[in-house]
Design a protein around this motif. Structure first.
Motif, short mmCIF file in Angstrom:
data_model
loop_
_atom_site.label_atom_id
_atom_site.label_comp_id
_atom_site.label_asym_id
_atom_site.label_seq_id
_atom_site.Cartn_x
_atom_site.Cartn_y
_atom_site.Cartn_z
N ALA A 111 0.83 -1.21 0.00
CA ALA A 111 0.00 0.00 0.00
C ALA A 111 0.87 1.26 0.00
O ALA A 111 0.43 2.32 -0.45
CB ALA A 111 -0.93 0.00 1.21
N GLU A 113 3.66 3.43 -1.59
CA GLU A 113 4.21 3.53 -2.95
C GLU A 113 5.71 3.23 -2.97
O GLU A 113 6.22 2.60 -3.91
CB GLU A 113 3.94 4.93 -3.53
CG GLU A 113 4.10 4.97 -5.03
CD GLU A 113 3.57 6.25 -5.66
OE1 GLU A 113 4.18 6.71 -6.63
OE2 GLU A 113 2.57 6.79 -5.16
N ALA A 116 6.00 -0.51 -2.65
CA ALA A 116 5.56 -1.13 -3.91
C ALA A 116 6.68 -1.06 -4.96
O ALA A 116 6.93 -2.02 -5.69
CB ALA A 116 4.29 -0.45 -4.42
N SER A 151 -1.57 -2.87 -6.57
CA SER A 151 -0.65 -1.80 -6.14
C SER A 151 0.47 -1.58 -7.16
O SER A 151 0.83 -0.44 -7.47
CB SER A 151 -0.02 -2.14 -4.78
OG SER A 151 -0.99 -2.13 -3.77
N SER A 155 0.76 1.67 -9.87
CA SER A 155 1.88 2.55 -9.57
C SER A 155 2.26 3.40 -10.78
O SER A 155 2.16 2.97 -11.93
CB SER A 155 3.09 1.72 -9.14
OG SER A 155 4.25 2.50 -9.07
#
Length: 313
Positions: A111, A113, A116, A151, A155
């Motif tokens: 979750a 960024e 990710a 996710s 992105s």
């Protein structure tokens, strides 16, 4: 100090993790527990062969991260952490219990960024797809893996397009397998929406994916997030393909127009859902055959009602 002094002794690390786990019920212990995150990961990395330590370590990390989320504490984990978790996945790729824990952990941390992006850098996507193929029956694993895929695909950072394209059939298989489980279906539909936005679907996938998304909407109409993301995924497909638009209105199980009418009746007071329905209707309106069907089903009445309910939007 104990964990650092005896870092190479498996039993010492296992005892330390079990001792730390005794504090997780105490919410005030969170700041103290957060300082141990890297040590827990290091113990897991050092003793990656120990299944018991991996299970206990992952369980403890899940408890800590769950509390952090509840208390709005943001945790961005670096490549060392994500790489260690991936190492656990690869070492124990056939252990369903451990993979379920690790995948839940990956979903929670993705979750962020920053995290990710670190997951993308360490090459998590092929591992996720392999896990999904091997454990398609496992609802918890499917939910988590689709969450991570969402996710990564959503992105802004560039993800290998070929890798994301290979995720489409696997995500579709998850959706097909778990249509009656609203939570898993919601996660899979969100992943398919993100993948469609990235242009990952091939022409041959447009029609069957449209049919699957309609099934998801048909079987889970009461879930607002699912309805919203499924409508947006359908809008993305209709934007790309007239074949999808025709399937939308001629599906053998019933027209998509009736489905979005029903969805509006259930969620008329939810602006986010209504907005997604409007986005979908806007894409429908670019095709003459679909417009004729919309007119025959008196869609203008629905549009007028939406306009009167949301005059300022």
């Amino acid at each position: 100090e104990f964990m650092q002094a005896f870092w190479d002794i498996e039993e010492a690390q296992a005892k330390a993790i079990q001792h730390l786990a005794s504090f997780v019920r105490d919410k005030s212990a969170l700041p103290y527990l957060l300082t141990f995150t890297e040590l827990i990961i290091f113990a897991m990395k050092t003793h990656v062969d120990s299944l018991e330590l991996q299970v206990d370590g992952c369980s403890l990390l899940l408890e800590i991260l769950s509390q952090a989320l509840e208390q709005d504490v943001v945790m961005a984990l670096d490549e060392n952490v994500t790489g260690s978790l991936l190492e656990t996945v690869r070492k124990h790729s056939e252990n369903e219990e451990l993979l379920s824990l690790v995948c839940t952990l990956l979903m929670m941390i993705s979750a962020s960024e920053v995290t990710a992006e670190n997951l993308r850098k360490v090459g998590v996507i092929p591992d996720l797809l392999s896990i999904l193929r091997n454990f398609l029956h496992n609802e918890k694993i499917c939910l988590s893996c689709c969450g991570v895929l969402w996710s990564l695909a959503a992105s802004e950072n560039n993800v290998d397009q070929a890798l994301l394209k290979s995720a489409v059939p696997v995500t579709s298989a998850v959706l097909q397998e778990h249509l009656q489980n609203g939570t898993v279906t919601e996660s899979a539909c969100s992943a398919l929406w993100a993948l469609s936005l990235q242009g990952c679907l091939t022409e041959n996938e447009y029609e069957p994916t449209t049919a699957l998304l309609l099934d998801a909407l048909r079987m889970n109409p009461e879930r607002p997030l699912l309805v919203k993301n499924t409508c947006l995924a359908l809008a993305s497909l209709l934007r790309l393909s007239e074949i999808s638009a025709l399937r939308f209105i001629t599906d053998s199980k019933g027209s998509g127009i009736n489905l979005i009418k029903d969805a509006y009746c259930l969620h008329y007071d939810d602006p986010a859902v209504v907005e997604s329905i409007c986005v979908l209707i806007n894409e429908m309106a670019q095709y003459d055959d679909v417009v004729l069907d919309m007119l025959s089903q008196k869609m203008e009445e629905l549009l007028s009602e939406i306009k009167s309910c949301f005059p300022s939007s």
